[in-house]
Design an enzyme around this catalytic site. Structure first.
Site, mmCIF file in Angstrom:
data_model
loop_
_atom_site.group_PDB
_atom_site.id
_atom_site.type_symbol
_atom_site.label_atom_id
_atom_site.label_comp_id
_atom_site.label_asym_id
_atom_site.label_seq_id
_atom_site.Cartn_x
_atom_site.Cartn_y
_atom_site.Cartn_z
ATOM 1 N N ASN A 1 0.871 -1.181 0.000
ATOM 2 C CA ASN A 1 0.000 0.000 0.000
ATOM 3 C C ASN A 1 0.909 1.233 0.000
ATOM 4 O O ASN A 1 1.503 1.565 1.007
ATOM 5 C CB ASN A 1 -0.875 -0.058 1.264
ATOM 6 C CG ASN A 1 -1.689 1.208 1.461
ATOM 7 O OD1 ASN A 1 -1.797 2.038 0.558
ATOM 8 N ND2 ASN A 1 -2.256 1.362 2.654
ATOM 9 N N HIS B 1 -9.564 1.305 5.284
ATOM 10 C CA HIS B 1 -8.240 1.489 5.884
ATOM 11 C C HIS B 1 -8.357 2.507 7.021
ATOM 12 O O HIS B 1 -9.098 3.486 6.916
ATOM 13 C CB HIS B 1 -7.239 1.974 4.824
ATOM 14 C CG HIS B 1 -5.834 1.957 5.337
ATOM 15 N ND1 HIS B 1 -5.346 2.931 6.166
ATOM 16 C CD2 HIS B 1 -4.820 1.061 5.167
ATOM 17 C CE1 HIS B 1 -4.091 2.640 6.482
ATOM 18 N NE2 HIS B 1 -3.750 1.510 5.898
ATOM 19 N N GLY C 1 2.750 2.225 10.757
ATOM 20 C CA GLY C 1 3.738 3.289 10.569
ATOM 21 C C GLY C 1 4.509 3.646 11.833
ATOM 22 O O GLY C 1 5.196 4.655 11.882
ATOM 23 N N SER D 1 3.504 -2.094 10.258
ATOM 24 C CA SER D 1 4.961 -2.178 10.420
ATOM 25 C C SER D 1 5.547 -3.537 10.055
ATOM 26 O O SER D 1 6.433 -4.038 10.757
ATOM 27 C CB SER D 1 5.372 -1.779 11.845
ATOM 28 O OG SER D 1 5.030 -0.434 12.087
HETATM 29 P P1 PGA Z 1 2.926 0.305 7.591
HETATM 30 O O1 PGA Z 1 1.453 0.519 6.992
HETATM 31 O O2 PGA Z 1 3.466 -0.969 7.020
HETATM 32 O O3 PGA Z 1 3.692 1.520 7.178
HETATM 33 O O4 PGA Z 1 2.757 0.212 9.089
HETATM 34 C C1 PGA Z 1 0.564 -0.549 6.821
HETATM 35 C C2 PGA Z 1 -0.770 -0.062 6.302
HETATM 36 O O5 PGA Z 1 -1.221 1.028 6.683
HETATM 37 O O6 PGA Z 1 -1.412 -0.741 5.478
#
Ligand code: PGA
Length: 251
Positions: free
Chosen positions: A10, A95, A173, A213
């Site tokens: 994504n 999301h 994130g 993450s």
């Molecule tokens: P991330 O995001 O891997 O940066 O934590 C995952 C997501 O929001 O689908």
């Protein structure tokens, strides 16, 4: 029944230029050509979907969002028909960034998801709890409420093409991935919810991705869990080398 894992990148509101997007798209397409037994998808911002279709091979495409109305005077909206005609197979629905930043509620998520199904694409339904809900021990009830509201009117047959992404908001994130044990227990709960609502046979076919993450360092252990059928990857999907390692997770 064996479920084919789905690993999807994504890209969110990245990268900034067409050149960067096509170069990342080609790198992921090349890496995808070398994996077996796993489905790989990229979910770029709308303007970059079409430019990366050429030469994508087995790499699947998805939309990050859509509007449930098919067409008309809805400035700024992109419909499921448009995404389908760009070659998208998946569309993210619900999301947490759409829910919190853009105030999408469960009714809207449900409308979107049903519009995606009408166009023969596969919704990736994202659910998950906030940090305070996690701390209060509400993980399962939050997931159950979201599933019940977001899947209103979805038939058993339609359920087979839905992918569920469990994404604890506190892990997105932040570098704070849920431990494989925590993720597995929530995934098992989600599958049992689907079994109660749609029957065991359907529950056994539904893919449940983990998101939050996911990195080259965490992917192997997560993917080793019996109810984790893939990953929804944000930050690490913008780095072709890291994403390559993620799709080549060790079994
Ligand atoms: P991330 O995001 O891997 O940066 O934590 C995952 C997501 O929001 O689908």
């Amino acid at each position: 029944m064996a479920r084919v894992p789905l690993i999807a990148g994504n890209w969110k509101e990245n990268p900034l230029t067409l050149e960067e997007a096509t170069s990342l798209g080609s790198a992921v397409a090349a890496a995808t050509a070398k994996v077996e037994g796993v489905e790989v998808a990229v979910i770029p911002p709308y303007p970059f979907i079409y430019p990366i279709t050429e030469g994508r091979g087995n790499m699947k495409l998805g939309g990050q969002n859509c509007y449930f109305e098919e067409k008309g005077a809805y400035t700024g909206a992109v419909s499921t028909a448009m995404l389908e005609s760009m070659g998208c197979e998946y569309v993210l629905c619900g999301h947490s960034e759409r829910r919190t930043v853009f105030l999408n509620d469960d009714t809207g998520v449900n409308r979107k998801l049903r519009a995606v199904l009408l166009h023969n694409m596969k919704p990736i339904l994202c659910i998950g709890e906030s940090k305070s809900e996690y701390d209060a021990g509400l993980v399962k009830s939050i997931c159950a409420i979201q599933l019940a509201k977001d899947l209103v009117g979805v038939s058993a047959e339609e359920m087979k093409s839905i992918v569920i992404a469990y994404e604890p908001i506190w892990a997105i994130g932040t570098g704070l991935s849920a431990t494989p044990e925590i993720a597995q227990s929530v995934h098992a709960y989600i599958r049992s919810w689907v079994a109660k609502a749609y029957g065991q046979e359907i529950a056994d076919t539904v893919r449940i991705q983990y998101g939050g993450s996911v990195t080259p360092e965490t992917v192997d252990e997560l993917m080793a869990q019996p109810d984790i059928d893939g990953a929804l990857v944000g930050g690490a999907s913008l780095d072709a080398e890291k994403f390559d390692r993620i799709i080549h997770y060790k079994q």
